[in-house]
Motif scaffolding. Structure first.
Motif, PDB file in Angstrom:
ATOM      1  N   LYS A 237       0.849  -1.281   0.134  1.00 45.07           N
ATOM      2  CA  LYS A 237      -0.064   0.280   0.052  1.00 45.07           C
ATOM      3  C   LYS A 237       1.056   1.361   0.238  1.00 45.07           C
ATOM      4  N   HIS A 257      -2.767   5.285  -0.091  1.00 46.89           N
ATOM      5  CA  HIS A 257      -3.625   4.418  -0.912  1.00 46.89           C
ATOM      6  C   HIS A 257      -3.653   4.026   0.527  1.00 46.89           C
ATOM      7  N   THR A 258      -4.783   3.651   0.162  1.00 47.63           N
ATOM      8  CA  THR A 258      -5.563   2.198   1.805  1.00 47.63           C
ATOM      9  C   THR A 258      -5.542   0.865   0.348  1.00 47.63           C
ATOM     10  N   GLY A 259      -5.078   0.420  -0.580  1.00 50.81           N
ATOM     11  CA  GLY A 259      -4.984  -0.822  -1.087  1.00 50.81           C
ATOM     12  C   GLY A 259      -3.355  -1.538  -1.808  1.00 50.81           C
ATOM     13  N   SER A 277      -4.133   2.474  -7.598  1.00 52.67           N
ATOM     14  CA  SER A 277      -4.163   1.126  -6.713  1.00 52.67           C
ATOM     15  C   SER A 277      -5.960   0.543  -6.660  1.00 52.67           C
ATOM     16  N   ASP A 279      -7.498   0.744  -4.520  1.00 57.72           N
ATOM     17  CA  ASP A 279      -8.456   0.852  -3.428  1.00 57.72           C
ATOM     18  C   ASP A 279      -8.787   1.781  -4.537  1.00 57.72           C
ATOM     19  N   ASN A 280      -9.231   0.971  -6.353  1.00 56.69           N
ATOM     20  CA  ASN A 280      -9.927   2.290  -7.159  1.00 56.69           C
ATOM     21  C   ASN A 280      -9.283   3.496  -7.199  1.00 56.69           C
ATOM     22  N   ASP A 297     -11.414   9.041  -7.711  1.00 62.85           N
ATOM     23  CA  ASP A 297     -12.466   7.714  -7.439  1.00 62.85           C
ATOM     24  C   ASP A 297     -11.929   7.118  -9.068  1.00 62.85           C
ATOM     25  N   LYS A 301     -10.300  -1.186  -9.954  1.00 60.42           N
ATOM     26  CA  LYS A 301      -8.965  -1.556  -9.115  1.00 60.42           C
ATOM     27  C   LYS A 301      -8.452  -0.798 -10.356  1.00 60.42           C
TER      28      LYS A 301
END
Length: 510
Positions: A237, A257-259, A277, A279-280, A297, A301
């Motif tokens: 991440k 990023h969270t993903g 990422s 996290d879209n 956003d 993915k």
């Protein structure tokens, strides 16, 4: 004749006279209160009630009420004078209301009882003796009320508090500016000359550790005087900026990023980073300040991000969707959408003029792969061709030759295929680069700055270097024990490359 009203900061002649007399002041005041209490019956008015004050009085056990009364006869004249003053004080009190000490805290009516003369006298003696002190007494502050602080003190306190954060911000800003202002001593000698022939790295220069997951890609900064900066994107991440030429120090850690960060790249100016990422989201980050500039956003993915070569404010995103989106970072809106009957996009490559681009997808049928590589018109969003690669292998990565009108595609058939970058984008069937393994990993390939060497990773952990003209393998570098996902050749330093693997390790070779 002056009035003897007991104000806080006033001093009367009688009080000063009592102060000169010293120890007998308490007895004079005692007699005065006794006579005042006796006179209340004659006047027919109610004697005032003393309320508890904030002062603490400790009575002398050796002194009794008899001694207080004995002192009355000795100070008879002074007490009579004080009594007459008391009469005037009662007259000045509005409507002869009970006298209240302004310094005493408020209490409930049920607790305000009459005090005995022994309890009242010491407190009242202190009340009148304090009137001779010109200094203001500290007032008791009720709970929940903030005391007043002068403006001068408030400004001095704020300046003291602001000194350290200002110095810290200045130091942080100076360190941030050094990332883009300092030129590496190892890179500086090569900036005044044209890049020479590319070489093949053979020895380990440094190993960079810090990622907790697989590193998907590494990329040197494309700006020559900033080419010592190395970008890495990981499944942990984060994406980081390193000094890959000298110290090997991690200069920036970006956690926006969270993903898992699937892809990251430099913008052409070298001052911003573009990342995508799982996290879209797609994020543009400023290298100098470390702050994110734009966060979008994407609604799916993100597998790959790429900026437009002639319009850096435009970038494309592809991933787990049948569409490819073109974003404008200034308005944060989608400006174009490219639709195809596919499940996901693996990679995107802009051709030299920026008018057309190639996308790689995972769409493979049992008989052919007519949509594995698709050529698009950027302006009209129309598909130019989808009959480019006809073999039943997906292509996880694409690379453009820096000089010739051609590009290559890494395939899961364990070889690299060559295509023309001009319509109709024919594949060169007489030339392919094989010897490495892909085996389902997202193994990337890249050209050297002069286009003479093609480098590729391998699922075996090796880094392979090919001669572009004759497709001959020049060298195999035993780089990692885990699958080597990317090999990035330095744009300025000869025979220097960076590699990354599935275990999260980054190595620099020279």
């Amino acid at each position: 004749m002056s009035s003897l009203v007991a104000y806080e900061d006033s001093e009367s002649e009688d009080d000063s006279l009592d102060q000169k007399e010293g120890g007998g002041s308490a007895s004079v005041q005692t007699g005065y209160w006794e006579q005042a209490k006796d006179n209340q019956d004659v006047r027919g008015c109610k004697f005032f009630e003393a309320m508890p004050g904030p002062h603490v009085f400790t009575a002398d056990p050796d002194r009794t009420m008899l001694q207080y009364h004995e002192n009355i006869s000795e100070r008879n004249s002074s007490s009579l004078q004080l009594q007459s003053c008391f009469d005037r004080e009662i007259k000045y009190t509005p409507q002869n209301k009970p006298f209240r000490d302004i310094t005493a805290p408020l209490s409930s009516p049920g607790t305000q009882g009459k005090l005995s003369p022994l309890q009242t006298l010491p407190h009242m003696a202190e009340r009148f003796s304090d009137a001779s002190n010109t200094a203001k007494r500290p007032r008791s502050v009720p709970p929940g009320v903030r005391p007043y602080i002068p403006k001068r003190h408030r400004l001095a306190t704020s300046e003291e508090k602001a000194d350290y954060p200002a110095e810290q911000a200045e130091g942080t800003q100076s360190r941030n500016s050094q990332i883009l202002s300092n030129v590496s001593a190892k890179v500086k000698p090569y900036l005044a000359h044209k890049p020479g022939a590319a070489g093949i790295p053979r020895r380990l220069l440094m190993s960079l550790g810090g990622h907790q997951g697989p590193v998907n890609t590494v990329q040197w900064c494309p700006v020559p005087h900033l080419s010592h900066l190395l970008l890495s994107a990981s499944m942990d991440k984060t994406f980081k900026v390193w000094d890959g030429a000298e110290s090997g120090q991690c200069l920036r850690v970006h956690t926006c990023h969270t993903g898992a960060v699937r892809d990251a790249c430099w913008t052409p100016c070298g001052r911003r980073l573009l990342s995508g990422s799982f996290d879209n989201t797609a994020v543009i980050t400023d290298v100098e300040t470390g702050q994110q500039v734009v966060k979008l956003d994407n609604q799916f993915k993100v597998m790959c991000v790429v900026p437009h070569p002639s319009s850096p404010e435009i970038f494309l995103t592809g991933g787990h969707s049948s569409t490819v989106k073109a974003w404008d970072s200034r308005s944060c809106k989608v400006v174009k959408v490219y639709k195809a009957g596919i499940q996901q996009t693996l990679d995107i490559l802009f051709l030299r003029d920026g008018v057309n681009f190639i996308t790689s997808s995972d769409c493979v049928s049992r008989d052919s792969a007519d949509r594995t590589l698709i050529a698009w018109d950027y302006q009209t969003t129309a598909r130019v061709s989808n009959q480019i690669y006809h073999e039943r292998y997906t292509c996880p990565s694409l690379a453009l030759h820096p000089l010739e009108e051609s590009f290559v595609a890494q395939t899961n058939g364990n070889y690299v295929a060559v295509f023309s970058s001009q319509r109709p984008y024919r594949m060169n069937k007489r030339r392919r680069y094989d010897g490495h393994k892909v085996e389902g990993y997202s193994v990337q390939c890249e050209f050297s700055l002069d286009g003479s060497i093609l480098a590729s990773g391998s699922s075996t952990g090796s880094a392979h270097f090919y001669d572009y003209q004759n497709a001959r393998m020049l060298h195999t570098l035993r780089a990692h024990s885990q699958p080597c996902l990317c090999v990035s050749q330095h744009p300025v330093l000869p025979a220097t490359a960076a590699t990354c693997d599935w275990a999260g390790e980054i190595k620099v070779w020279h």
